[in-house]
Structures are given as C-alpha cells and as structure tokens.
Design a protein around this motif. Structure first.
Motif, PDB file in Angstrom:
ATOM      1  N   LYS A 168       0.834  -1.221   0.000  1.00 39.68           N
ATOM      2  CA  LYS A 168       0.000   0.000   0.000  1.00 39.68           C
ATOM      3  C   LYS A 168       0.860   1.258   0.000  1.00 39.68           C
ATOM      4  O   LYS A 168       0.549   2.230  -0.691  1.00 39.68           O
ATOM      5  CB  LYS A 168      -0.912  -0.003   1.225  1.00 39.68           C
ATOM      6  N   GLU A 169       1.960   1.233   0.772  1.00 37.81           N
ATOM      7  CA  GLU A 169       2.797   2.432   0.891  1.00 37.81           C
ATOM      8  C   GLU A 169       3.462   2.764  -0.449  1.00 37.81           C
ATOM      9  O   GLU A 169       3.381   3.897  -0.928  1.00 37.81           O
ATOM     10  CB  GLU A 169       3.889   2.243   1.966  1.00 37.81           C
ATOM     11  N   SER A 170       4.117   1.752  -1.051  1.00 40.05           N
ATOM     12  CA  SER A 170       4.834   2.049  -2.299  1.00 40.05           C
ATOM     13  C   SER A 170       3.850   2.367  -3.427  1.00 40.05           C
ATOM     14  O   SER A 170       4.122   3.226  -4.278  1.00 40.05           O
ATOM     15  CB  SER A 170       5.770   0.895  -2.686  1.00 40.05           C
TER      16      SER A 170
ATOM     17  N   LYS B 258       2.744   5.942  -2.922  1.00 38.24           N
ATOM     18  CA  LYS B 258       3.805   6.891  -3.279  1.00 38.24           C
ATOM     19  C   LYS B 258       3.926   6.994  -4.805  1.00 38.24           C
ATOM     20  O   LYS B 258       4.062   8.098  -5.348  1.00 38.24           O
ATOM     21  CB  LYS B 258       5.128   6.426  -2.665  1.00 38.24           C
TER      22      LYS B 258
END
Ligand SMILES: [Zn+2]
Length: 433
Positions: A165-167, A170
């Motif tokens: 989810k984070e990458s 981003k």
C-alpha cells in the motif's frame, strides 16, 4: 478476507494452511504430497562440512469453494531467500519474446494514449517495460531488489521497494494513476494476496487494466508438472480461481490467453467491473477448464506422478547396472523438487551442469551432495546420458547441445519418461531400453 490472519512473512518460521489462501474456506482437499523438501536456494558450497538443514512439507491442496490449488505450508520468505541469494535477471529469450508479444497484444486490444502510464510490479531490470517505452507513453517500475538500478541505468524510471500500500500510494502520488499495471510471475508468490490486489487498485486508473501472468494449473495437471511445486510458489492458478479472487475486489476478468512461458502460463486481463467488454476468450478458457479439470483428472494426477517417479527410477536403474554415467542438465528451482521427490543422489546422478557464470556452480543441489558443475563438462566428459531437468524446453535444448558436440543420449523425465538421441537417434521408453 484474510487481513487479520497471522502471516508467515516476518515470523522466522512457517504457517500451516488450514483455510484457503484466497476465499478462507476450510474445505481443502489434498491433491499430492511430495514429502519434505529443502528450500531451493539453500545450496552449501562443495567441500564444506554438512550442517543441519531445514525441510518443509510439500503438500498441494485444492479449495473446494473457489477451486484454487495451493501449497499447504507457507514459509517465511526470509528463510527461502537468504541474504546469500544473489540477484539473477531471469530474462531468457523466451521471456523477452513473451514480453514483446505482450506489448503488441496491448497495442492491438487496449492502445495507450499519449501521457498514459504503464507500471510493472516486480519490474526486475526493466525488460518488460522497455517494450512499452515509446513517445508519449510513460513507464514506471516497482522492484525490491537492486535489479531496479539496472533498469534506471537503461532509462526506465523505477522505485526500489516491495509492492504494498505504501509504495503503491507513493507511486500514485508521484506518477499519477496507471492505465496498465502488469504483474508477471509474482502474483502466485506473494503471501498476502488481498493486500496486493488492494494496493494495485489504489494505483490503477478508473478504467485502467491489470494484466497478470502466472504459471497455469491446467498444463500443470496435463503434463505432470509436479516439479514446479516448491515453497516460493504458493498458488497454482486457473482462470476460474483468478476470476474468483479478482471478483472479491470488484474486478472483472475481460480477456485471457494461454502463453508458453515456464511450461505453460496464463495471461489474464482484468479491470473494475463494467469498464470494458468481456472478450470471448474468457468463456472459451473457462469452458476448457471445466472440461479439463474433473474429479477423475484430479484423482488420476497423483497416480500419474507416482508412476512417473517409478518409471524414471526403473530407467536410471538399468543405466546404472550397465555402468552408464548420467549428468543432469540445468539446476532451476524445479530440478530441486524432482531430484528430492524421486530420491536421486550422487550415486545415480554424477553432477548437474549449469551454464558458465551461474552462481550455483561449485555448490550442492539442495538436500543432496550432487555437485553443480559448469556445462562445458558435458562436451569434455561425454557422459552416456544427459538428464534434462528443464524438460519443459527439451525440444529447444537437445539440438542446441548436440550442435555443440554432445554425442550421448538424453533422458526426458516428464511428462512421460523417454530416452532420445544417441547414434541411432531413436526414441524409446524404459521398457524397451
Ligand atoms: Zn478458496
């Protein structure tokens, strides 16, 4: 969904699969048990004292609810990919040709407009994305290993990160949303598949298309590819089971195609429901699966795998009785499963050969003390038999090795054990040998 489930990743150990990895049903049937297998990347250096080694049960299960075939044990990736595991690009000619064909298919079916973005999950050295690099189209790779640096050097923007989810968030913030997201040969390997699909959707444009390529369970059954069962490979998809998974996330499969990579793979196109028309390929392949994967076929699969092991052992026994030397050709992950399941040791197989430069040379095949040596030994030693461990590309390999001077005979271990070549060039089965 399995979001609250305890994960093997980060546990330092393994987790028994008691509920389906996709639909959470406890209704799992056993298709096959290959014994306890060592991790395929654990290869001690030749000559080092042998230390204790872990081994994990290799049980293949099938969910009666969503039909997904899957491993019965999930091992922490930290064990499967030790720090000594080197990066290898894996960009063989067959893979390069496949990626070029993929981009041509996208051009024909879902042409990209100027400014649109293509993202590849697990983008490696950027080989797949390079096919989409053209005026007006933007590409972006997300890759956890240093292979991303090679991609950046060749002009393919890439982020060094695990896909989550984070990458994904981003990438969406920096690059915008993607019209095409590709994911080849990683969709069956990541443990928490629902979070991967959610992360992918967060990065996909509203009418964007997700394309996955995975080893395909139908040829797996038909050609006895039990040797592709190892602990990195958690799930064995059909279109039916992938459709079930994607529909859990509001998606729809819109096109699918069988492709030749890895002994038979399936490429599946999907989008959010109702955004694109569903191609006739979907109904055709679902129908093939319904006809090809019956309770009888599943029951017979185990018997056929056991019989193939007995046939191979019978052939090797005859060769050894006459003093023949047998060299294995190729040490891909699947070779480790075949060698360990069939029970081959250094008294049966003299060595396994890898092409010059392979990091496996100078090490032992996992679970054995069969040494891995350089391929040139085949031409200098001229063993009477060469056992093709990459048997799914036997037709390509045999003429290549013969043209380089190998004069012996080939053993193709699967899907039917056979001997090919030699002075008379004939093909025979073990009973005629
Ligand atoms: Zn299921």
């Amino acid at each position: 969904m399995n979001t609250q489930k305890k994960l093997a990743c980060g546990s330092g150990g393994s987790i028994v699969v008691s509920r389906c990895q996709v639909c959470d049903s406890p209704n799992l049937e056993s298709l096959l048990f290959l014994g306890y297998l060592p991790p395929v990347n654990t290869m001690p250096l030749i000559g080092t004292p042998l230390d204790e080694q872990p081994a994990y049960p290799a049980k293949l299960l099938r969910c009666k609810e969503c039909t997904l075939a899957q491993l019965g044990l999930i091992v922490d990736p930290a064990i499967l990919f030790p720090p000594t595991y080197p990066y290898t690009s894996g960009t063989t000619k067959i893979l390069r040709d496949n990626f070029a064909e993929l981009s041509r298919e996208v051009d024909a079916l879902y042409p990209l407009r100027p400014g649109q973005l293509v993202v590849d999950i697990g983008s490696n050295d950027g080989t797949l994305l390079s096919n989409f690099q053209r005026e007006g189209v933007r590409v972006f790779g997300i890759e956890p290993t240093n292979a991303a640096k090679l991609a950046i050097e060749r002009g393919i923007p890439s982020m060094i990160a695990f896909f989550n989810k984070e990458s994904a968030g981003k990438a969406a913030a920096d690059q915008g949303r993607a019209q095409i997201i590709t994911c080849t040969n990683v969709f069956a390997h990541i443990e928490d598949i629902h979070s991967i699909v959610e992360a992918m959707l967060a990065l996909l444009d509203s009418d964007g298309i997700f394309i996955s390529e995975s080893h395909y369970f139908l040829p797996f059954l038909e050609t006895l590819q039990y040797d592709t069962v190892y602990h990195e490979h958690l799930r064995y998809y059909t279109l039916t089971s992938l459709k079930y998974l994607l529909e859990m996330h509001g998606m729809e499969v819109i096109h699918a195609k069988c492709i030749p990579t890895h002994g038979g793979s399936i490429r599946v196109y999907a989008s959010r429901k109702g955004r694109h028309s569903v191609q006739p390929s979907i109904a055709r392949i679902l129908d093939e699966e319904n006809r090809g994967i019956t309770p009888d076929v599943l029951r017979n699969f185990k018997h056929a795998v056991v019989q193939s092991k007995l046939d191979l052992l019978a052939l090797l026994s005859q060769i050894k009785a006459k003093g023949g030397r047998i060299y294995g050709i190729g040490a891909p992950s699947r070779a480790s499963t075949l060698i360990n399941y069939v029970g081959l040791d250094d008294g049966i197989i003299d060595c396994v050969l890898e092409i010059k430069g392979s990091y496996k040379i100078g090490k032992y095949i996992p679970g054995t003390i069969i040494p891995v040596r350089e391929e040139s030994c085949l031409f200098t030693d001229q063993p009477e038999y060469a056992l093709l461990l990459s048997w799914h590309i036997a037709d390509e390999l045999m003429p290549k090795l013969q043209s380089r001077g190998y004069k012996g005979r080939f053993i193709v271990p699967l899907s039917t054990v056979r001997v090919v070549g030699g002075s008379s060039g004939q093909v025979c089965n073990p009973s005629q040998h």
